[in-house]
Design a protein around this motif. Structure first.
Motif, PDB file in Angstrom:
ATOM      1  N   ASN A   1       0.820  -1.208   0.000  1.00  0.00           N
ATOM      2  CA  ASN A   1       0.000   0.000   0.000  1.00  0.00           C
ATOM      3  C   ASN A   1       0.855   1.259   0.000  1.00  0.00           C
TER       4      ASN A   1
ATOM      5  N   ALA B   1       0.838   4.082  -2.796  1.00  0.00           N
ATOM      6  CA  ALA B   1       0.606   5.477  -2.419  1.00  0.00           C
ATOM      7  C   ALA B   1       1.600   6.412  -3.092  1.00  0.00           C
ATOM      8  N   ASN B   2       2.740   5.875  -3.503  1.00  0.00           N
ATOM      9  CA  ASN B   2       3.736   6.696  -4.196  1.00  0.00           C
ATOM     10  C   ASN B   2       3.752   6.425  -5.700  1.00  0.00           C
TER      11      ASN B   2
ATOM     12  N   ILE C   1       6.879   9.845   0.077  1.00  0.00           N
ATOM     13  CA  ILE C   1       5.425  10.064   0.103  1.00  0.00           C
ATOM     14  C   ILE C   1       5.126  11.377   0.813  1.00  0.00           C
TER      15      ILE C   1
ATOM     16  N   ARG D   1       3.321  15.065  -0.517  1.00  0.00           N
ATOM     17  CA  ARG D   1       2.026  15.487   0.039  1.00  0.00           C
ATOM     18  C   ARG D   1       2.113  16.793   0.831  1.00  0.00           C
TER      19      ARG D   1
ATOM     20  N   ASN E   1      -5.444   6.968   6.758  1.00  0.00           N
ATOM     21  CA  ASN E   1      -6.574   6.518   5.933  1.00  0.00           C
ATOM     22  C   ASN E   1      -7.667   5.817   6.739  1.00  0.00           C
TER      23      ASN E   1
ATOM     24  N   MET F   1      -6.517   7.319   0.418  1.00  0.00           N
ATOM     25  CA  MET F   1      -5.127   6.945   0.180  1.00  0.00           C
ATOM     26  C   MET F   1      -4.320   7.231   1.444  1.00  0.00           C
ATOM     27  N   LEU F   2      -3.163   6.595   1.571  1.00  0.00           N
ATOM     28  CA  LEU F   2      -2.324   6.799   2.737  1.00  0.00           C
ATOM     29  C   LEU F   2      -1.755   8.212   2.757  1.00  0.00           C
TER      30      LEU F   2
END
Length: 437
Positions: free
Chosen positions: A38, A42-43, A118, A122, A220, A251-252
């Motif tokens: 996951n 996510a990336n 990640i 973000r 999440n 999403m994470l």
């Protein structure tokens, strides 16, 4: 700006994940691998295979044993993988040896580098970007003689280059070390200025006497959804509601910045609600340290609300991660209630109370009502109903009380304004001179 390790703007990189299973992690190993996948997704990475080995401890030189490294080399060629990511932290020596043995220009990084990347993608606020850059630089420092340290001489103090671009190697080791140390010092200086402002803001909030609630939990799990539902219905200011909401997506690590909003309940009780960065197992130590200021919203809260995705079969592991992370930041002693969220996906009855916990769905109006009732009970347990007699020349005191509290009765007498009102213990002490015996 924060640096990014992977090029997620173009076609997804083909990735092989590698991990070691041992007696310590065997019980939760399947969950660990699922979470690892996951994180890669996510990336925006394309996981083409997963290679594992039962091994008591990582090989000091190559992480895997010799035979498994050979298997990895063959798998990389067969899957045309461009990147190998380890679930455990790798040393500079392990990275260098694995890249040499695998060959073909395939890069090798670890889970910490993945999480940092990640976060870098973000981050929105200046504070979050600086916190992530600090963690990245601290991560780079012991890995300088690998490909991770290249092109530092081109980055200067601004950052923004790629961790993994090929550079000039060992001959610039000391120059690169000094460059990173200078960058760390510069980032810390900038952070100190920003954090001073944050400390002043928190001090002002503490002085206001308002109760504070922090949403915490696994990434999440639905914290941002609960935050936005509360803002929609109970935000103290009804203007520009959409601007007050936080970003939410399935999403994470959808959100990194702590958001604080004033909430006013129908009974006029007020409190501050904050949405904090989500947790994940084995969150890098440098990242926890760098995000201490953001996580301080949890440390200074009167009440923590743990949001749990009860529809996830591994939700108990996620709760364990939350518990250990709260302990790491010094928030384990703060009172906490748990909301078992996404009950609509779990096929269980909701909303339903279980002691001080709540089974609910953030998308359900009845669940929102039950959530508010739970917060009201826990947060305002020290509230008492008192009668105050306030002289007419103390009009400012009357306005203060009317503005922030649940006034049950109000009338005017020859002595002044009589109020029957709900107040917390601290305010009762503040207005003791006006309390009627």
């Amino acid at each position: 700006m924060a640096e990014q390790l992977f090029n997620t703007e173009q076609a997804k990189e083909r990735v092989i994940l590698v991990a070691l299973e041992n007696q310590k992690n065997s019980a939760s190993f399947a969950y660990t691998i699922e979470e690892f996948k996951n994180l890669a997704a996510a990336n925006n990475l394309n996981v083409v295979d997963v290679l594992t080995q039962k091994y008591d401890r990582p090989n000091a030189g190559t992480y895997f044993g010799k035979g498994k490294v050979t298997e990895l080399k063959e798998l990389v060629a067969a899957r045309e993988a461009e990147l190998v990511i380890s679930n455990d932290d790798l040393t500079a020596t392990q990275i260098r040896n694995l890249e040499k043995m695998i060959g073909g220009g395939t890069r090798v990084v670890d889970r910490t580098a993945l999480i940092l990347d990640i976060f870098a993608s973000r981050a929105k606020s200046k504070l979050a970007k600086l916190q992530i850059r600090l963690a990245q630089k601290q991560y780079q420092l012991p890995r300088l003689h690998t490909a991770l340290a290249n092109e530092l001489d081109q980055q200067g103090g601004a950052g923004g280059g790629s961790f993994t671009s090929r550079g000039s190697g060992e001959t610039k080791l000391e120059l690169n070390r000094r460059t990173i140390e200078d960058q760390i010092a510069q980032i810390k200086a900038e952070l100190k200025t920003l954090l001073s402002a944050s400390t002043v803001q928190r001090s002002q909030r503490d002085h206001s006497g308002l109760k504070t609630v922090a949403l915490v939990g696994y990434t999440n799990a639905g914290k941002s959804t609960w935050m936005n539902r509360m803002i929609e219905k109970y935000s103290e200011s009804k203007e520009d509601i959409d601007d007050k909401k936080v970003f939410e997506k399935d999403m994470l690590f959808a959100t990194l910045d702590a958001t604080v909003r004033a909430i006013r309940l129908p009974n006029k009780r007020r409190f501050l609600l904050s949405d904090t960065v989500g947790f994940v197992s084995n969150l890098p130590h440098n990242l926890i340290a760098s995000f201490q200021s953001t996580l301080d919203e949890a440390v200074h809260a009167d009440l923590l609300v743990q949001i749990v995705d009860v529809s996830d079969p591994h939700y108990r592991d996620m709760m364990a991660t939350t518990k250990s992370t709260l302990a790491a930041i010094g928030a384990e002693q703060i009172p906490m209630v748990t909301v078992f969220n996404k009950a609509d996906k779990a096929g269980v009855t909701y909303p339903e109370r279980s002691g001080e916990d709540l089974i609910a769905s953030a998308l359900d109006d009845n669940s929102l009502d039950a959530f508010i009732k739970l917060l009201d009970e826990k947060l305002f347990a020290d509230f008492k109903t008192v009668e105050l007699m306030i002289p007419f020349d103390q009009g400012a005191v009357v306005n203060q009380i009317l503005n922030g509290n649940n006034v049950l009765e109000q009338d005017f007498t020859a002595q002044g304004t009589r109020l029957r009102v709900e107040l917390p213990a601290a305010q009762i002490e503040t207005y003791q001179a006006f309390v009627q015996k």
